[in-house]
Scaffold this active site. Structure first.
Site, PDB file in Angstrom:
ATOM      1  N   GLY A 242     101.053  33.952  91.037  1.00 20.59           N
ATOM      2  CA  GLY A 242     101.837  34.225  89.707  1.00 20.59           C
ATOM      3  C   GLY A 242     101.706  33.004  88.795  1.00 20.59           C
ATOM      4  O   GLY A 242     102.540  33.468  87.516  1.00 20.59           O
ATOM      5  N   LYS A 243     101.066  32.927  88.754  1.00 22.15           N
ATOM      6  CA  LYS A 243     100.173  31.785  87.297  1.00 22.15           C
ATOM      7  C   LYS A 243     100.440  32.237  86.419  1.00 22.15           C
ATOM      8  O   LYS A 243     100.898  31.577  84.932  1.00 22.15           O
ATOM      9  CB  LYS A 243      98.899  31.290  87.958  1.00 22.15           C
ATOM     10  CG  LYS A 243      98.007  32.008  88.079  1.00 22.15           C
ATOM     11  CD  LYS A 243      96.618  31.181  88.529  1.00 22.15           C
ATOM     12  CE  LYS A 243      95.654  31.919  88.711  1.00 22.15           C
ATOM     13  NZ  LYS A 243      95.907  32.807  89.683  1.00 22.15           N
TER      14      LYS A 243
ATOM     15  N   TYR B  91      84.397  43.444  95.195  1.00 21.16           N
ATOM     16  CA  TYR B  91      85.023  43.380  96.137  1.00 21.16           C
ATOM     17  C   TYR B  91      84.501  44.405  97.028  1.00 21.16           C
ATOM     18  O   TYR B  91      85.143  44.399  97.939  1.00 21.16           O
ATOM     19  CB  TYR B  91      86.627  43.590  95.724  1.00 21.16           C
ATOM     20  CG  TYR B  91      87.525  42.640  95.479  1.00 21.16           C
ATOM     21  CD1 TYR B  91      87.962  41.423  96.489  1.00 21.16           C
ATOM     22  CD2 TYR B  91      87.540  41.925  94.113  1.00 21.16           C
ATOM     23  CE1 TYR B  91      88.707  40.241  95.246  1.00 21.16           C
ATOM     24  CE2 TYR B  91      88.532  41.580  93.407  1.00 21.16           C
ATOM     25  CZ  TYR B  91      89.053  40.339  94.230  1.00 21.16           C
ATOM     26  OH  TYR B  91      89.382  39.067  93.957  1.00 21.16           O
TER      27      TYR B  91
ATOM     28  N   ASP C  43      96.772  29.553  82.335  1.00 22.98           N
ATOM     29  CA  ASP C  43      96.807  29.833  83.406  1.00 22.98           C
ATOM     30  C   ASP C  43      95.544  29.841  84.925  1.00 22.98           C
ATOM     31  O   ASP C  43      95.353  30.153  85.160  1.00 22.98           O
ATOM     32  CB  ASP C  43      96.716  31.327  83.661  1.00 22.98           C
ATOM     33  CG  ASP C  43      96.160  31.938  83.422  1.00 22.98           C
ATOM     34  OD1 ASP C  43      94.771  31.901  83.034  1.00 22.98           O
ATOM     35  OD2 ASP C  43      96.024  33.048  83.923  1.00 22.98           O
TER      36      ASP C  43
END
Length: 379
Positions: A190-191, A221, A260
């Site tokens: 949640g940064k 990924y 962030d």
């Protein structure tokens, strides 16, 4: 990412200790409804529409993710908490506290229980003058007039006198003591949401990682062994370019910079994802770049356990993240914590947010600000 709503509330009191009523009300709004960003001067004004003792009035700017209807529900609860008893009698009455929603962004809302902008605001100096103090960039969406223009044509000729300045609770958190704050955390911590909220609340320049534009991320990924090195190299180059540009450009209209990420995250992720020989090459390149990068005045690590991180990742719904495993997140958390232990010259604050939701629960957001303020005081 959605921005917070900007709301103007008008507060009045003409019973009991009016000053205490107003100050307590502001404090409760800040703690239980949303972040109080600005507070007007306190005015004394004659009762409007009925004969009674004079009122103390003020206005404030509120930031929140709540809907207008939810804000109304919250402030009605606060009025009751502060001792207001609503009477069935018609007409205006004296009251220990009165909280009105005046504006909600630039919206026009017409419902049985709520009208936005407040339908009588243009006729009330005790609303308009405090709003002028707030300095909000707002124009009445119906009348197409600024606050200054509404004051000029208002039919209200009552005398509204300034009593004193009022304390703004957000100013007790002196984040501007730092020039550059970096927030870090694992995937899904949640940064970015927190940084955007802090930037909006504290007038900070926001620097956000541009991960969404990285073409290698979805490929990584799917096939980590093949795409790990080009992914980490592209991230390192992009982070270096972005931070070099954004941190070098001073913004006269912002109080500090909040980001962030910190560029050292590149090394943490590379150590986990790269083969040993690739990592050695990567480390050599990173060390050259890292020497030139400015270090944050405060480095805040938002710790969340892997179970909570997986819940957040699933909730935000990015397709390429859905197969991330807890073991991978554990390695990232351990990498960050090992890095933090090794950085003796970095001003570090670790905040455990595993059991907190600083978007839905305003008290959790204030908890984070309070932890940062403690760090400021012992600096």
């Amino acid at each position: 990412m959605k921005s917070q709503h900007q709301i103007v509330l008008s507060i009045g009191s003409n019973q009991g200790n009016r000053l205490t009523n107003i100050e307590t009300c502001i404090d409760l709004i800040h703690k239980e409804v949303g972040t109080v960003i600005r507070v007007s001067k306190l005015y004394e004004t004659p009762a409007w529409g009925f004969e009674s003792d004079a009122f103390y009035n003020c206005a404030l700017v509120l930031h929140t993710y709540l809907s207008a209807q939810k804000v109304l529900s919250q402030v009605l609860k606060l009025e009751k908490k502060l001792g207001r008893i609503r009477s069935e009698e018609q007409g205006y009455q004296s009251r220990i506290i009165d909280i009105d929603l005046i504006t909600y962004d630039d919206e026009v809302i017409e419902s049985e229980k709520l009208q936005i902008p407040h339908p009588l605001m243009q006729n009330r100096k005790f609303v308009l003058l405090p709003m002028q103090d707030l300095g909000v960039d707002w124009e009445h969406p119906v009348f197409q007039k600024s606050i200054t223009e509404l004051i000029a044509v208002s039919p209200d000729d009552s005398v509204c006198e300034v009593v004193q300045e009022l304390k703004n609770p957000i100013r007790e958190i002196a984040l501007e003591n730092f020039n550059y704050i970096a927030f870090e955390g694992n995937i899904g911590a949640g940064k970015t949401t927190l940084v955007q909220k802090i930037a909006e609340d504290f007038n900070a320049k926001m620097v956000l990682e541009r991960f969404a534009d990285n073409p290698f991320l979805p490929k990584f990924y799917k096939d980590q062994n093949r795409y790990a090195f080009p992914l980490e190299m592209s991230f390192l180059a992009d982070r270096y370019q972005q931070l070099s540009d954004d941190l070098a450009q001073f913004d006269l209209f912002k109080d500090f910079i909040v980001a962030d990420y910190h560029i050292f995250k590149s090394l943490i992720f590379a150590k986990i994802t790269l083969a040993e020989d690739e990592y050695r090459l990567y480390r050599n390149l990173f060390d050259i770049i890292y020497k030139e990068m400015p270090k944050p005045d405060l480095y805040v690590y938002l710790y969340q356990n892997s179970e909570r991180l997986l819940q957040n990742i699933k909730k935000r719904g990015r397709n390429y993240e859905q197969n991330i495993e807890a073991g991978y997140l554990d390695k990232i958390n351990n990498g960050y914590l090992e890095y933090i232990k090794s950085q003796t010259d970095l001003n570090v604050l670790i905040i455990d947010v595993s059991d907190r939701d600083f978007v839905k629960n305003h008290k959790d957001y204030l908890f984070i600000l309070d932890e940062i303020q403690k760090k400021i005081l012992i600096r």
